[in-house]
Design a protein around this motif. Structure first.
Motif, mmCIF file in Angstrom:
data_model
loop_
_atom_site.group_PDB
_atom_site.id
_atom_site.type_symbol
_atom_site.label_atom_id
_atom_site.label_comp_id
_atom_site.label_asym_id
_atom_site.label_seq_id
_atom_site.Cartn_x
_atom_site.Cartn_y
_atom_site.Cartn_z
ATOM 1 N N GLU A 97 85.123 -36.592 21.231
ATOM 2 C CA GLU A 97 86.390 -37.222 21.617
ATOM 3 C C GLU A 97 86.262 -38.084 22.866
ATOM 4 N N SER A 98 85.043 -38.357 23.282
ATOM 5 C CA SER A 98 84.796 -39.126 24.504
ATOM 6 C C SER A 98 83.654 -40.092 24.263
ATOM 7 N N PRO A 99 83.402 -41.001 25.195
ATOM 8 C CA PRO A 99 82.197 -41.826 25.075
ATOM 9 C C PRO A 99 80.947 -40.960 25.132
ATOM 10 N N GLN A 100 79.845 -41.503 24.590
ATOM 11 C CA GLN A 100 78.565 -40.823 24.740
ATOM 12 C C GLN A 100 78.165 -40.828 26.210
ATOM 13 N N GLY A 101 77.479 -39.769 26.625
ATOM 14 C CA GLY A 101 77.034 -39.694 28.006
ATOM 15 C C GLY A 101 76.394 -38.357 28.294
ATOM 16 N N ALA A 102 76.099 -38.114 29.565
ATOM 17 C CA ALA A 102 75.501 -36.851 29.979
ATOM 18 C C ALA A 102 76.467 -35.693 29.763
ATOM 19 N N SER A 103 77.750 -36.004 29.697
ATOM 20 C CA SER A 103 78.773 -35.022 29.334
ATOM 21 C C SER A 103 79.651 -35.626 28.251
ATOM 22 N N VAL A 104 80.062 -34.808 27.293
ATOM 23 C CA VAL A 104 80.944 -35.273 26.225
ATOM 24 C C VAL A 104 82.048 -34.255 26.006
ATOM 25 N N GLN A 105 83.136 -34.717 25.378
ATOM 26 C CA GLN A 105 84.279 -33.840 25.106
ATOM 27 C C GLN A 105 84.381 -33.539 23.624
ATOM 28 N N MET A 106 84.595 -32.267 23.307
ATOM 29 C CA MET A 106 84.869 -31.820 21.943
ATOM 30 C C MET A 106 85.993 -30.811 22.002
ATOM 31 N N ALA A 107 86.981 -31.000 21.147
ATOM 32 C CA ALA A 107 88.128 -30.075 21.069
ATOM 33 C C ALA A 107 88.724 -29.822 22.444
ATOM 34 N N GLN A 166 87.311 -29.786 25.291
ATOM 35 C CA GLN A 166 86.418 -29.139 26.257
ATOM 36 C C GLN A 166 85.240 -30.045 26.574
ATOM 37 N N MET A 167 84.820 -30.080 27.840
ATOM 38 C CA MET A 167 83.678 -30.880 28.253
ATOM 39 C C MET A 167 82.393 -30.056 28.155
ATOM 40 N N PHE A 168 81.320 -30.718 27.684
ATOM 41 C CA PHE A 168 80.018 -30.082 27.544
ATOM 42 C C PHE A 168 78.949 -30.940 28.211
ATOM 43 N N ASP A 169 77.973 -30.295 28.860
ATOM 44 C CA ASP A 169 76.758 -31.005 29.248
ATOM 45 C C ASP A 169 76.008 -31.331 27.965
ATOM 46 N N ASN A 170 75.670 -32.599 27.792
ATOM 47 C CA ASN A 170 75.137 -33.068 26.512
ATOM 48 C C ASN A 170 73.629 -33.272 26.592
ATOM 49 N N PHE A 171 72.884 -32.360 26.008
ATOM 50 C CA PHE A 171 71.427 -32.468 25.932
ATOM 51 C C PHE A 171 70.976 -32.643 24.481
ATOM 52 N N SER A 172 71.783 -33.362 23.709
ATOM 53 C CA SER A 172 71.435 -33.554 22.295
ATOM 54 C C SER A 172 71.479 -35.023 21.874
ATOM 55 N N SER A 173 71.692 -35.934 22.811
ATOM 56 C CA SER A 173 71.831 -37.352 22.493
ATOM 57 C C SER A 173 70.514 -38.091 22.715
ATOM 58 N N ASN A 174 70.332 -39.207 21.993
ATOM 59 C CA ASN A 174 69.175 -40.077 22.189
ATOM 60 C C ASN A 174 69.488 -41.262 23.112
ATOM 61 N N ASP A 175 70.583 -41.185 23.840
ATOM 62 C CA ASP A 175 70.970 -42.247 24.775
ATOM 63 C C ASP A 175 70.152 -42.090 26.064
#
Length: 385
Positions: free
Chosen positions: A26-36, A38-47
């Motif tokens: 629900e947010s732009p791609q980045g080091a943190s993303v929002q789902m439902a 809630q904010m998550f530290d994102n360690f699953s992106s290829n950005d």
């Protein structure tokens, strides 16, 4: 009545812990993303360079959308090839040190199109067993005989090439392997293809932007030219943060693909706005070398911490840092535990990787902070120690 037994097969995937679910961001791609919410530290992106949500890249996209509209309207060979497509191709050719470059709509389409246009029945294709699915599928589609060698095994590749009697031989390899994060033995591949009169194709999707002083990828880092690696493919949706892909090489190669690569000829061109955004991200990639320096720092920080915890790391010095767990069940449980801690990681299961090598695929971005990496290490310590 279900003659195709779809429901039964789906239930079997669930039972084997192989059923895939999409995550809705629900947010732009980045080091943190929002789902439902809630904010998550994102360690699953290829950005990897953190360019997917860069303000100047967004601005370039918006300005081009105002000028060109949203859709390209047609295939490249009809009326879909805009000035932005053409300019980006010229800039990518210069960036990679190749005569020309050709934009494809996706990396999958680039690999299918390039391999099936170059190799045909009666030819032979030699592929690393850990190559991306699109390279494997491209070989199958071509009609050529495909021979696969053990990952990184130059001795076996040498034997296969020496045993080949066909005139046209194509050796294909990932540059940076997407699941293991290790790099291809480029000197070995170049040496073998030169002595066997074979053509070499490298998919540098996960190296472009990340490796090399200016982000030119593995081939820049290894100082390899067009003659040594005649076919270079890379994507725009990883290090460069946008979407699409390209193949770069000689004038004759690119003209051949324009005429014969079905995934180029028979599809609608990418929107011009994406091309304009990519031109801007390409400039940032070359100018802001701190992004690659930051990545190297974060990789070293993570690996040091993970080694202190005794985790089963693989020998990767790239932003792809897999931790082998060895079963679908273990990977799914670990992924859910970290998610509950506000951390997203890739849970990679069989058959995406071979059995007993199921893993957490942790990916780092230049926009991650030291504290985010430390928090990830803390979560892994609580999980495994």
């Amino acid at each position: 009545m279900d003659p195709w037994e779809l429901a039964t097969k789906l239930d079997e995937l669930k039972r084997q812990q192989r059923y895939r679910l999409r995550k809705t961001i629900e947010s732009p791609q980045g080091a943190s993303v929002q789902m439902a919410g809630q904010m998550f530290d994102n360690f699953s992106s290829n950005d990897y360079l953190g360019l997917a949500n860069h303000p100047s890249v967004i601005k370039a996209f918006q300005q081009a959308a105002e000028r060109y509209g949203v859709g390209s309207g047609s295939a490249h060979l009809i009326c879909g090839h805009s000035a932005e497509h053409h300019a980006l191709e010229e800039e990518l050719a210069e960036f990679t040190g190749r005569d020309r470059a050709l934009i494809f709509s996706t990396g999958y389409m680039a690999n299918l199109g390039a391999i099936s246009a170059m190799a045909h029945k009666g030819d032979e294709i030699f592929q690393d067993k850990l190559n991306h699915a699109s390279l494997i599928d491209g070989g199958r589609l071509s009609g050529a005989q495909v021979k696969r060698f053990v990952h990184g095994d130059m001795g076996q590749l040498k034997q296969l090439l020496e045993g080949s009697s066909t005139r046209r031989k194509l050796v294909v390899s990932d540059g940076v392997f997407s699941m293991d994060g290790d790099e291809a033995n480029m000197q070995g591949l170049v040496g073998l293809t030169e002595t066997s009169n074979a053509m070499l194709m490298i998919d540098d999707a996960h190296g472009l932007g990340v490796l090399g002083e200016k982000g030119g990828g593995l081939l820049e880092a290894c100082d390899l030219n067009q003659q040594q690696v005649p076919i270079l493919m890379a994507t725009l949706g990883k290090g460069l943060g946008t979407s699409g892909a390209f193949v770069a090489g000689s004038e004759e190669l690119i003209e051949t693909l324009i005429q014969q690569a079905r995934t180029y000829v028979f599809t609608t061109a990418m929107p011009s706005a994406v091309m304009a955004a990519t031109r801007q991200s390409l400039k940032i990639c070359q100018q802001e070398t701190w992004r690659r320096e930051k990545l190297r720092h974060l990789v070293a920080r993570f690996r040091k911490g993970a080694e202190q915890l005794g985790l089963n790391l693989m020998p990767s010095q790239t932003p792809i840092q897999p931790i082998i767990l060895g079963s679908n069940e273990a990977v799914m449980a670990a992924g859910e535990y970290l998610k509950e801690k506000g951390i997203l990681v890739g849970a990679i299961r069989y058959p995406a990787v071979k059995k007993a090598s199921e893993r957490l695929r942790i990916t780092l971005s230049a926009t991650h902070t030291d504290s985010q990496v430390d928090n990830l290490l803390l979560g892994l310590e609580e999980l495994f120690c």
